[in-house]
Design a protein around this motif. Structure first.
Motif, PDB file in Angstrom:
ATOM      1  N   PHE A 125      -3.273 -14.880  -0.366  1.00 25.82           N
ATOM      2  CA  PHE A 125      -2.738 -13.713   0.326  1.00 25.82           C
ATOM      3  C   PHE A 125      -2.305 -14.058   1.753  1.00 25.82           C
ATOM      4  O   PHE A 125      -1.298 -13.538   2.236  1.00 25.82           O
ATOM      5  CB  PHE A 125      -3.758 -12.574   0.346  1.00 25.82           C
ATOM      6  N   LYS A 126      -3.060 -14.925   2.438  1.00 24.46           N
ATOM      7  CA  LYS A 126      -2.664 -15.345   3.793  1.00 24.46           C
ATOM      8  C   LYS A 126      -1.311 -16.032   3.771  1.00 24.46           C
ATOM      9  O   LYS A 126      -0.482 -15.826   4.650  1.00 24.46           O
ATOM     10  CB  LYS A 126      -3.705 -16.303   4.383  1.00 24.46           C
ATOM     11  N   LYS A 127      -1.104 -16.863   2.746  1.00 24.94           N
ATOM     12  CA  LYS A 127       0.145 -17.621   2.630  1.00 24.94           C
ATOM     13  C   LYS A 127       1.288 -16.779   2.076  1.00 24.94           C
ATOM     14  O   LYS A 127       2.450 -17.153   2.199  1.00 24.94           O
ATOM     15  CB  LYS A 127      -0.062 -18.843   1.735  1.00 24.94           C
ATOM     16  N   ASN A 128       0.973 -15.663   1.439  1.00 21.04           N
ATOM     17  CA  ASN A 128       1.963 -14.810   0.789  1.00 21.04           C
ATOM     18  C   ASN A 128       1.755 -13.350   1.213  1.00 21.04           C
ATOM     19  O   ASN A 128       1.393 -12.505   0.383  1.00 21.04           O
ATOM     20  CB  ASN A 128       1.870 -14.948  -0.732  1.00 21.04           C
ATOM     21  N   PRO A 129       2.010 -13.037   2.472  1.00 19.74           N
ATOM     22  CA  PRO A 129       1.728 -11.681   2.954  1.00 19.74           C
ATOM     23  C   PRO A 129       2.579 -10.602   2.293  1.00 19.74           C
ATOM     24  O   PRO A 129       2.215  -9.432   2.317  1.00 19.74           O
ATOM     25  CB  PRO A 129       2.009 -11.774   4.453  1.00 19.74           C
ATOM     26  N   GLU A 130       3.681 -10.999   1.655  1.00 17.89           N
ATOM     27  CA  GLU A 130       4.535 -10.020   0.969  1.00 17.89           C
ATOM     28  C   GLU A 130       3.937  -9.548  -0.352  1.00 17.89           C
ATOM     29  O   GLU A 130       4.369  -8.552  -0.922  1.00 17.89           O
ATOM     30  CB  GLU A 130       5.944 -10.603   0.732  1.00 17.89           C
ATOM     31  N   VAL A 131       2.921 -10.261  -0.846  1.00 17.76           N
ATOM     32  CA  VAL A 131       2.229  -9.871  -2.073  1.00 17.76           C
ATOM     33  C   VAL A 131       1.136  -8.887  -1.679  1.00 17.76           C
ATOM     34  O   VAL A 131       0.184  -9.244  -0.984  1.00 17.76           O
ATOM     35  CB  VAL A 131       1.627 -11.093  -2.800  1.00 17.76           C
ATOM     36  N   SER A 132       1.276  -7.658  -2.124  1.00 16.05           N
ATOM     37  CA  SER A 132       0.342  -6.618  -1.681  1.00 16.05           C
ATOM     38  C   SER A 132      -0.891  -6.488  -2.568  1.00 16.05           C
ATOM     39  O   SER A 132      -1.884  -5.900  -2.163  1.00 16.05           O
ATOM     40  CB  SER A 132       1.054  -5.275  -1.561  1.00 16.05           C
ATOM     41  N   GLY A 133      -0.842  -7.030  -3.756  1.00 15.31           N
ATOM     42  CA  GLY A 133      -1.993  -6.974  -4.646  1.00 15.31           C
ATOM     43  C   GLY A 133      -1.678  -7.672  -5.947  1.00 15.31           C
ATOM     44  O   GLY A 133      -0.545  -8.104  -6.173  1.00 15.31           O
ATOM     45  N   MET A 134      -2.702  -7.785  -6.794  1.00 13.42           N
ATOM     46  CA  MET A 134      -2.468  -8.413  -8.100  1.00 13.42           C
ATOM     47  C   MET A 134      -3.544  -8.032  -9.098  1.00 13.42           C
ATOM     48  O   MET A 134      -4.654  -7.659  -8.724  1.00 13.42           O
ATOM     49  CB  MET A 134      -2.381  -9.935  -7.971  1.00 13.42           C
ATOM     50  N   ALA A 135      -3.163  -8.128 -10.363  1.00 13.81           N
ATOM     51  CA  ALA A 135      -4.101  -8.004 -11.473  1.00 13.81           C
ATOM     52  C   ALA A 135      -4.661  -9.400 -11.708  1.00 13.81           C
ATOM     53  O   ALA A 135      -3.902 -10.350 -11.882  1.00 13.81           O
ATOM     54  CB  ALA A 135      -3.386  -7.481 -12.712  1.00 13.81           C
ATOM     55  N   THR A 136      -5.969  -9.529 -11.691  1.00 11.64           N
ATOM     56  CA  THR A 136      -6.598 -10.842 -11.766  1.00 11.64           C
ATOM     57  C   THR A 136      -6.946 -11.230 -13.202  1.00 11.64           C
ATOM     58  O   THR A 136      -6.915 -10.399 -14.111  1.00 11.64           O
ATOM     59  CB  THR A 136      -7.871 -10.857 -10.910  1.00 11.64           C
ATOM     60  N   GLU A 137      -7.312 -12.473 -13.365  1.00 10.55           N
ATOM     61  CA  GLU A 137      -7.674 -12.992 -14.690  1.00 10.55           C
ATOM     62  C   GLU A 137      -8.933 -12.339 -15.244  1.00 10.55           C
ATOM     63  O   GLU A 137      -9.126 -12.318 -16.456  1.00 10.55           O
ATOM     64  CB  GLU A 137      -7.858 -14.514 -14.626  1.00 10.55           C
ATOM     65  N   ASP A 138      -9.782 -11.816 -14.368  1.00  9.22           N
ATOM     66  CA  ASP A 138     -10.996 -11.145 -14.839  1.00  9.22           C
ATOM     67  C   ASP A 138     -10.778  -9.642 -15.045  1.00  9.22           C
ATOM     68  O   ASP A 138     -11.729  -8.868 -15.097  1.00  9.22           O
ATOM     69  CB  ASP A 138     -12.176 -11.411 -13.894  1.00  9.22           C
ATOM     70  N   ASN A 139      -9.498  -9.267 -15.176  1.00 10.30           N
ATOM     71  CA  ASN A 139      -9.097  -7.880 -15.467  1.00 10.30           C
ATOM     72  C   ASN A 139      -9.547  -6.892 -14.393  1.00 10.30           C
ATOM     73  O   ASN A 139      -9.977  -5.778 -14.693  1.00 10.30           O
ATOM     74  CB  ASN A 139      -9.593  -7.445 -16.846  1.00 10.30           C
ATOM     75  N   ARG A 140      -9.421  -7.315 -13.178  1.00  5.41           N
ATOM     76  CA  ARG A 140      -9.675  -6.465 -12.024  1.00  5.41           C
ATOM     77  C   ARG A 140      -8.414  -6.441 -11.171  1.00  5.41           C
ATOM     78  O   ARG A 140      -7.461  -7.188 -11.423  1.00  5.41           O
ATOM     79  CB  ARG A 140     -10.853  -7.001 -11.205  1.00  5.41           C
ATOM     80  N   ILE A 141      -8.425  -5.614 -10.167  1.00  2.88           N
ATOM     81  CA  ILE A 141      -7.293  -5.498  -9.249  1.00  2.88           C
ATOM     82  C   ILE A 141      -7.799  -5.834  -7.861  1.00  2.88           C
ATOM     83  O   ILE A 141      -8.873  -5.374  -7.445  1.00  2.88           O
ATOM     84  CB  ILE A 141      -6.712  -4.074  -9.270  1.00  2.88           C
ATOM     85  N   ILE A 142      -7.020  -6.663  -7.166  1.00  2.22           N
ATOM     86  CA  ILE A 142      -7.346  -6.987  -5.783  1.00  2.22           C
ATOM     87  C   ILE A 142      -6.159  -6.623  -4.906  1.00  2.22           C
ATOM     88  O   ILE A 142      -5.007  -6.682  -5.344  1.00  2.22           O
ATOM     89  CB  ILE A 142      -7.728  -8.474  -5.600  1.00  2.22           C
ATOM     90  N   LEU A 143      -6.472  -6.223  -3.690  1.00  8.04           N
ATOM     91  CA  LEU A 143      -5.442  -5.889  -2.710  1.00  8.04           C
ATOM     92  C   LEU A 143      -5.448  -6.930  -1.607  1.00  8.04           C
ATOM     93  O   LEU A 143      -6.493  -7.505  -1.284  1.00  8.04           O
ATOM     94  CB  LEU A 143      -5.700  -4.501  -2.109  1.00  8.04           C
ATOM     95  N   ASN A 144      -4.294  -7.146  -1.025  1.00  4.41           N
ATOM     96  CA  ASN A 144      -4.162  -8.097   0.072  1.00  4.41           C
ATOM     97  C   ASN A 144      -4.731  -7.453   1.339  1.00  4.41           C
ATOM     98  O   ASN A 144      -4.159  -6.501   1.860  1.00  4.41           O
ATOM     99  CB  ASN A 144      -2.698  -8.472   0.273  1.00  4.41           C
ATOM    100  N   PRO A 145      -5.846  -7.975   1.841  1.00  2.00           N
ATOM    101  CA  PRO A 145      -6.443  -7.373   3.041  1.00  2.00           C
ATOM    102  C   PRO A 145      -5.633  -7.633   4.307  1.00  2.00           C
ATOM    103  O   PRO A 145      -5.893  -7.035   5.342  1.00  2.00           O
ATOM    104  CB  PRO A 145      -7.818  -8.040   3.122  1.00  2.00           C
ATOM    105  N   TYR A 146      -4.638  -8.518   4.208  1.00  2.00           N
ATOM    106  CA  TYR A 146      -3.807  -8.854   5.367  1.00  2.00           C
ATOM    107  C   TYR A 146      -2.542  -8.003   5.445  1.00  2.00           C
ATOM    108  O   TYR A 146      -1.749  -8.166   6.349  1.00  2.00           O
ATOM    109  CB  TYR A 146      -3.442 -10.340   5.350  1.00  2.00           C
ATOM    110  N   SER A 147      -2.366  -7.103   4.502  1.00  2.00           N
ATOM    111  CA  SER A 147      -1.196  -6.227   4.544  1.00  2.00           C
ATOM    112  C   SER A 147      -1.566  -4.936   5.266  1.00  2.00           C
ATOM    113  O   SER A 147      -2.736  -4.575   5.352  1.00  2.00           O
ATOM    114  CB  SER A 147      -0.683  -5.924   3.136  1.00  2.00           C
ATOM    115  N   ASN A 148      -0.577  -4.271   5.770  1.00  2.71           N
ATOM    116  CA  ASN A 148      -0.798  -3.030   6.512  1.00  2.71           C
ATOM    117  C   ASN A 148      -0.346  -1.831   5.700  1.00  2.71           C
ATOM    118  O   ASN A 148       0.373  -0.971   6.196  1.00  2.71           O
ATOM    119  CB  ASN A 148      -0.042  -3.078   7.849  1.00  2.71           C
ATOM    120  N   LEU A 149      -0.786  -1.765   4.466  1.00  3.47           N
ATOM    121  CA  LEU A 149      -0.381  -0.673   3.596  1.00  3.47           C
ATOM    122  C   LEU A 149      -1.121   0.615   3.945  1.00  3.47           C
ATOM    123  O   LEU A 149      -2.305   0.588   4.286  1.00  3.47           O
ATOM    124  CB  LEU A 149      -0.679  -1.018   2.140  1.00  3.47           C
TER     125      LEU A 149
END
Length: 129
Positions: free
Chosen positions: A16-40
């Motif tokens: 996420f630090k390297k890709n600040p334009e990515v605001s979140g993702m569905a993970t391999e463990d079937n969870r959702i994470i948000l980019n804590p470095y974004s200002n959404l």
């Protein structure tokens, strides 16, 4: 929506630090994470969660993968992206964006709206469990 959220792991934080334009993702463990470095805003965070949740529904076969037609405007929008070479992923992305209210879905069709309604029904069923 917190039911499916988790905090990013260290490697995900690095991504996420390297890709600040990515605001979140569905993970391999079937969870959702948000980019804590974004200002959404909270509303934007909820849209990202909904968007990523739709990917989990498709991945886990809670709904059939979308088969709808992609418009020329949508193809043009995704022309220089990783989705350009994979129409199945493009459909999933369009469906997720229509579902979450993201205007970048472009000129969505009635068929795409119907698919988004199916995603909403599936999401409601998952949250009811």
């Amino acid at each position: 929506m917190d039911k499916f959220l988790r905090q990013p792991y260290e490697g995900e934080l690095d991504y996420f630090k390297k890709n600040p334009e990515v605001s979140g993702m569905a993970t391999e463990d079937n969870r959702i994470i948000l980019n804590p470095y974004s200002n959404l805003s909270e509303q934007e965070k909820n849209s990202v969660i909904k968007n990523e949740f739709s990917r989990l529904l498709i991945r886990n076969k809670k709904v059939e993968a979308p088969k709808f037609e992609i418009t020329q405007k949508q193809k043009g929008f995704f022309k220089n992206t990783p989705y350009a070479e994979n129409e199945d992923l493009m459909r999933q992305t369009i469906a997720a964006r229509v579902f979450s209210g993201d205007p970048s879905a472009q000129d969505f069709t009635e068929e795409q709206l119907q698919y988004a309604a199916m995603l909403q029904d599936a999401m409601d069923a998952e949250y009811a469990k």
